[in-house]
Design a protein around this motif. Structure first.
Motif, PDB file in Angstrom:
ATOM      1  N   GLN A  66     -45.214  78.590 -13.438  1.00 55.51           N
ATOM      2  CA  GLN A  66     -45.790  77.718 -14.462  1.00 55.51           C
ATOM      3  C   GLN A  66     -44.987  76.428 -14.606  1.00 55.51           C
ATOM      4  OE1 GLN A  66     -45.794  80.259 -17.915  1.00 55.51           O
ATOM      5  NE2 GLN A  66     -47.907  80.905 -17.595  1.00 55.51           N
ATOM      6  N   SER A  67     -43.676  76.544 -14.575  1.00 52.66           N
ATOM      7  CA  SER A  67     -42.819  75.363 -14.747  1.00 52.66           C
ATOM      8  C   SER A  67     -43.023  74.374 -13.617  1.00 52.66           C
ATOM      9  CB  SER A  67     -41.351  75.791 -14.822  1.00 52.66           C
ATOM     10  OG  SER A  67     -41.102  76.584 -15.963  1.00 52.66           O
ATOM     11  N   MET A  68     -43.115  74.877 -12.400  1.00 58.07           N
ATOM     12  CA  MET A  68     -43.313  73.990 -11.255  1.00 58.07           C
ATOM     13  C   MET A  68     -44.680  73.314 -11.308  1.00 58.07           C
ATOM     14  SD  MET A  68     -41.500  76.257  -8.242  1.00 58.07           S
ATOM     15  CE  MET A  68     -41.866  75.056  -6.971  1.00 58.07           C
ATOM     16  N   ALA A  69     -45.709  74.056 -11.673  1.00 60.46           N
ATOM     17  CA  ALA A  69     -47.059  73.492 -11.753  1.00 60.46           C
ATOM     18  C   ALA A  69     -47.139  72.411 -12.822  1.00 60.46           C
ATOM     19  CB  ALA A  69     -48.074  74.593 -12.034  1.00 60.46           C
ATOM     20  N   LEU A  70     -46.527  72.667 -13.961  1.00 57.00           N
ATOM     21  CA  LEU A  70     -46.562  71.698 -15.053  1.00 57.00           C
ATOM     22  C   LEU A  70     -45.745  70.460 -14.713  1.00 57.00           C
ATOM     23  CD1 LEU A  70     -47.520  70.918 -17.834  1.00 57.00           C
ATOM     24  CD2 LEU A  70     -45.672  72.294 -18.821  1.00 57.00           C
ATOM     25  N   PHE A  71     -44.603  70.649 -14.065  1.00 54.96           N
ATOM     26  CA  PHE A  71     -43.794  69.495 -13.655  1.00 54.96           C
ATOM     27  C   PHE A  71     -44.598  68.616 -12.704  1.00 54.96           C
ATOM     28  CE2 PHE A  71     -40.629  66.888 -11.778  1.00 54.96           C
ATOM     29  CZ  PHE A  71     -39.522  66.894 -12.610  1.00 54.96           C
ATOM     30  N   ASP A  72     -45.252  69.227 -11.724  1.00 56.82           N
ATOM     31  CA  ASP A  72     -46.076  68.478 -10.776  1.00 56.82           C
ATOM     32  C   ASP A  72     -47.137  67.659 -11.505  1.00 56.82           C
ATOM     33  OD1 ASP A  72     -44.982  69.109  -8.269  1.00 56.82           O
ATOM     34  OD2 ASP A  72     -46.116  70.969  -8.111  1.00 56.82           O
ATOM     35  N   ARG A  73     -47.831  68.284 -12.423  1.00 52.72           N
ATOM     36  CA  ARG A  73     -48.932  67.619 -13.118  1.00 52.72           C
ATOM     37  C   ARG A  73     -48.432  66.457 -13.968  1.00 52.72           C
ATOM     38  NH1 ARG A  73     -52.185  71.133 -17.217  1.00 52.72           N
ATOM     39  NH2 ARG A  73     -50.943  70.053 -18.791  1.00 52.72           N
ATOM     40  N   GLN A  74     -47.375  66.700 -14.719  1.00 48.54           N
ATOM     41  CA  GLN A  74     -46.858  65.650 -15.592  1.00 48.54           C
ATOM     42  C   GLN A  74     -46.243  64.503 -14.797  1.00 48.54           C
ATOM     43  OE1 GLN A  74     -45.837  67.902 -19.799  1.00 48.54           O
ATOM     44  NE2 GLN A  74     -44.189  67.671 -18.317  1.00 48.54           N
ATOM     45  N   LEU A  75     -45.683  64.800 -13.639  1.00 41.68           N
ATOM     46  CA  LEU A  75     -45.113  63.739 -12.808  1.00 41.68           C
ATOM     47  C   LEU A  75     -46.201  62.757 -12.380  1.00 41.68           C
ATOM     48  CD1 LEU A  75     -42.645  62.578 -11.396  1.00 41.68           C
ATOM     49  CD2 LEU A  75     -43.033  64.159  -9.509  1.00 41.68           C
ATOM     50  N   VAL A  76     -47.359  63.283 -12.013  1.00 36.60           N
ATOM     51  CA  VAL A  76     -48.493  62.423 -11.654  1.00 36.60           C
ATOM     52  C   VAL A  76     -48.896  61.566 -12.854  1.00 36.60           C
ATOM     53  CG1 VAL A  76     -50.933  62.406 -10.992  1.00 36.60           C
ATOM     54  CG2 VAL A  76     -49.348  63.970  -9.860  1.00 36.60           C
ATOM     55  N   GLU A  77     -48.980  62.168 -14.022  1.00 41.67           N
ATOM     56  CA  GLU A  77     -49.380  61.451 -15.231  1.00 41.67           C
ATOM     57  C   GLU A  77     -48.387  60.345 -15.578  1.00 41.67           C
ATOM     58  OE1 GLU A  77     -50.169  64.068 -18.535  1.00 41.67           O
ATOM     59  OE2 GLU A  77     -50.961  65.606 -17.209  1.00 41.67           O
ATOM     60  N   LEU A  78     -47.102  60.664 -15.507  1.00 47.11           N
ATOM     61  CA  LEU A  78     -46.073  59.699 -15.904  1.00 47.11           C
ATOM     62  C   LEU A  78     -45.976  58.550 -14.915  1.00 47.11           C
ATOM     63  CD1 LEU A  78     -43.479  62.305 -17.142  1.00 47.11           C
ATOM     64  CD2 LEU A  78     -44.515  60.526 -18.561  1.00 47.11           C
ATOM     65  N   LYS A  79     -46.150  58.826 -13.630  1.00 43.36           N
ATOM     66  CA  LYS A  79     -46.160  57.746 -12.634  1.00 43.36           C
ATOM     67  C   LYS A  79     -47.334  56.802 -12.893  1.00 43.36           C
ATOM     68  CE  LYS A  79     -45.666  58.125  -8.262  1.00 43.36           C
ATOM     69  NZ  LYS A  79     -45.931  58.592  -6.885  1.00 43.36           N
ATOM     70  N   ALA A  80     -48.483  57.374 -13.204  1.00 44.23           N
ATOM     71  CA  ALA A  80     -49.673  56.554 -13.452  1.00 44.23           C
ATOM     72  C   ALA A  80     -49.527  55.735 -14.728  1.00 44.23           C
ATOM     73  CB  ALA A  80     -50.902  57.448 -13.544  1.00 44.23           C
ATOM     74  N   PHE A  81     -48.842  56.284 -15.729  1.00 47.15           N
ATOM     75  CA  PHE A  81     -48.700  55.609 -17.020  1.00 47.15           C
ATOM     76  C   PHE A  81     -47.600  54.559 -17.007  1.00 47.15           C
ATOM     77  CE2 PHE A  81     -46.661  55.266 -21.210  1.00 47.15           C
ATOM     78  CZ  PHE A  81     -47.757  54.921 -22.003  1.00 47.15           C
ATOM     79  N   ALA A  82     -46.617  54.684 -16.143  1.00 50.12           N
ATOM     80  CA  ALA A  82     -45.399  53.856 -16.176  1.00 50.12           C
ATOM     81  C   ALA A  82     -45.710  52.408 -16.556  1.00 50.12           C
ATOM     82  CB  ALA A  82     -44.704  53.910 -14.832  1.00 50.12           C
ATOM     83  N   PRO A  83     -45.171  51.939 -17.699  1.00 51.75           N
ATOM     84  CA  PRO A  83     -45.532  50.605 -18.198  1.00 51.75           C
ATOM     85  C   PRO A  83     -44.762  49.458 -17.553  1.00 51.75           C
ATOM     86  CG  PRO A  83     -44.150  51.741 -19.787  1.00 51.75           C
ATOM     87  CD  PRO A  83     -44.400  52.714 -18.671  1.00 51.75           C
ATOM     88  N   SER A  84     -43.882  49.750 -16.613  1.00 58.20           N
ATOM     89  CA  SER A  84     -43.139  48.683 -15.937  1.00 58.20           C
ATOM     90  C   SER A  84     -42.765  49.144 -14.530  1.00 58.20           C
ATOM     91  CB  SER A  84     -41.870  48.330 -16.721  1.00 58.20           C
ATOM     92  OG  SER A  84     -40.887  49.337 -16.570  1.00 58.20           O
ATOM     93  N   PRO A  85     -42.521  48.200 -13.616  1.00 59.05           N
ATOM     94  CA  PRO A  85     -42.091  48.570 -12.263  1.00 59.05           C
ATOM     95  C   PRO A  85     -40.782  49.362 -12.261  1.00 59.05           C
ATOM     96  CG  PRO A  85     -42.829  46.290 -12.302  1.00 59.05           C
ATOM     97  CD  PRO A  85     -42.767  46.749 -13.732  1.00 59.05           C
ATOM     98  N   THR A  86     -39.892  49.046 -13.194  1.00 62.83           N
ATOM     99  CA  THR A  86     -38.607  49.742 -13.263  1.00 62.83           C
ATOM    100  C   THR A  86     -38.811  51.218 -13.592  1.00 62.83           C
ATOM    101  OG1 THR A  86     -37.454  47.725 -13.955  1.00 62.83           O
ATOM    102  CG2 THR A  86     -36.350  49.822 -14.394  1.00 62.83           C
ATOM    103  N   ILE A  87     -39.677  51.487 -14.556  1.00 59.02           N
ATOM    104  CA  ILE A  87     -39.942  52.871 -14.939  1.00 59.02           C
ATOM    105  C   ILE A  87     -40.674  53.602 -13.826  1.00 59.02           C
ATOM    106  CG2 ILE A  87     -41.180  54.363 -16.575  1.00 59.02           C
ATOM    107  CD1 ILE A  87     -40.601  52.274 -18.736  1.00 59.02           C
ATOM    108  N   ARG A  88     -41.607  52.919 -13.184  1.00 58.43           N
ATOM    109  CA  ARG A  88     -42.311  53.556 -12.069  1.00 58.43           C
ATOM    110  C   ARG A  88     -41.330  53.910 -10.952  1.00 58.43           C
ATOM    111  NH1 ARG A  88     -46.997  54.763  -9.729  1.00 58.43           N
ATOM    112  NH2 ARG A  88     -47.136  54.573  -7.463  1.00 58.43           N
ATOM    113  N   ASP A  89     -40.364  53.030 -10.691  1.00 56.48           N
ATOM    114  CA  ASP A  89     -39.366  53.298  -9.663  1.00 56.48           C
ATOM    115  C   ASP A  89     -38.567  54.556  -9.983  1.00 56.48           C
ATOM    116  OD1 ASP A  89     -37.799  52.432  -7.257  1.00 56.48           O
ATOM    117  OD2 ASP A  89     -36.195  52.301  -8.736  1.00 56.48           O
TER     118      ASP A  89
END
Length: 261
Positions: A66-89
């Motif tokens: 469960q932890s691995m699946a949730l980490f994967d999902r949230q990582l996709v969400e956070l990369k897509a949301f990243a409000p700046s190039p620095t955060i996306r990096d």
């Protein structure tokens, strides 16, 4: 853990009852999810260590998956949301570190021989997840953003304590494990006090924090019971159970802070 707590944890952590894709709603939600990545880095290591120690294997296997699946999902969400190039990096780097971590977690059957590498990589993932959370808090610039970050960090500390408790029991870097347990204990207690006395703390938040303090007593006792030369299976099992119970409450607290306007 009773049925209400199990349901709360599953729903709160995004493990059941939610669509496969869920966008980040706002900055507070982003800070909450970013902070949850920190927790998951430690929870996965806890589950690995439990499997290596043959402690509640069915539960540990479920938690790891469960932890691995949730980490994967949230990582996709956070990369897509990243409000700046620095955060996306930061999240691009986290993605690479996470890929290495997953290989260590599931590339071979969990064992004490592989535990040191897992613990080391959990620290690398934690550092980047923490960096991203801090960047999002700075972007928010609001006092409540700091509290969401802090409450989320409490979740991480609960799992970090369990991870190092198991490391000590497995004779993995025992001296360092005891040092980390001591540091995490101090930070956890200070964090609880800050959250409880924050002007933004609502009666509901204070109620949950009081429940968290009660759960902490059980968890702390469980950790103490594993410090002997040969901890019993019951003692190791209690660490798993009490760390999950405490996580339930802390996840609720973080969500309540994230929901504040």
């Amino acid at each position: 853990m009773n049925r209400r707590q199990m349901s709360a944890l599953a729903l709160g952590l995004g493990l059941t009852g939610l669509p496969a894709w869920a966008q980040v709603k706002d900055l507070n939600d982003a800070i909450n999810k970013a902070g949850r990545q920190r927790m998951l880095s430690q929870r996965a290591a806890k589950a690995y260590m439990a499997l290596a120690l043959q402690t509640q294997p069915a539960q540990a296997e479920k938690i790891l998956s469960q932890s691995m699946a949730l980490f994967d999902r949230q990582l996709v969400e956070l990369k897509a949301f990243a409000p700046s190039p620095t955060i996306r990096d930061t999240y691009v780097k986290l993605e690479a570190a996470w890929s290495d971590y997953k290989e260590k977690l599931i590339g071979k059957a969990p064992s004490l021989a592989g535990a040191e590498a897992v613990i080391a990589q959990s620290e690398a993932v934690l550092a980047l997840a923490h960096q991203g959370t801090g960047q999002l808090e700075q972007t928010s610039g609001q006092p409540v953003g700091r509290l969401v970050n802090l409450a989320g960090r409490q979740r991480m500390l609960s799992q970090r304590l369990a991870k190092y408790s198991y490391a000590s029991a497995g004779k993995i870097a025992q001296g360092a494990a005891q040092t980390e347990i001591g540091k995490a204990r101090t930070e956890f207690l200070a964090g609880m006090q800050t959250l409880l006395t924050a002007p933004e703390a609502t009666p509901r938040i204070k109620q949950e924090l009081k429940l968290g303090e009660q759960q902490w007593l059980f968890f702390d006792a469980a950790i103490n019971s594993t410090t002997g030369a040969a901890p019993s299976k019951e003692a190791l099992s209690n660490v798993m159970t009490t760390s999950e119970n405490l996580l339930t409450v802390l996840n609720e607290v973080t969500g309540l802070y994230a929901a504040l306007a």
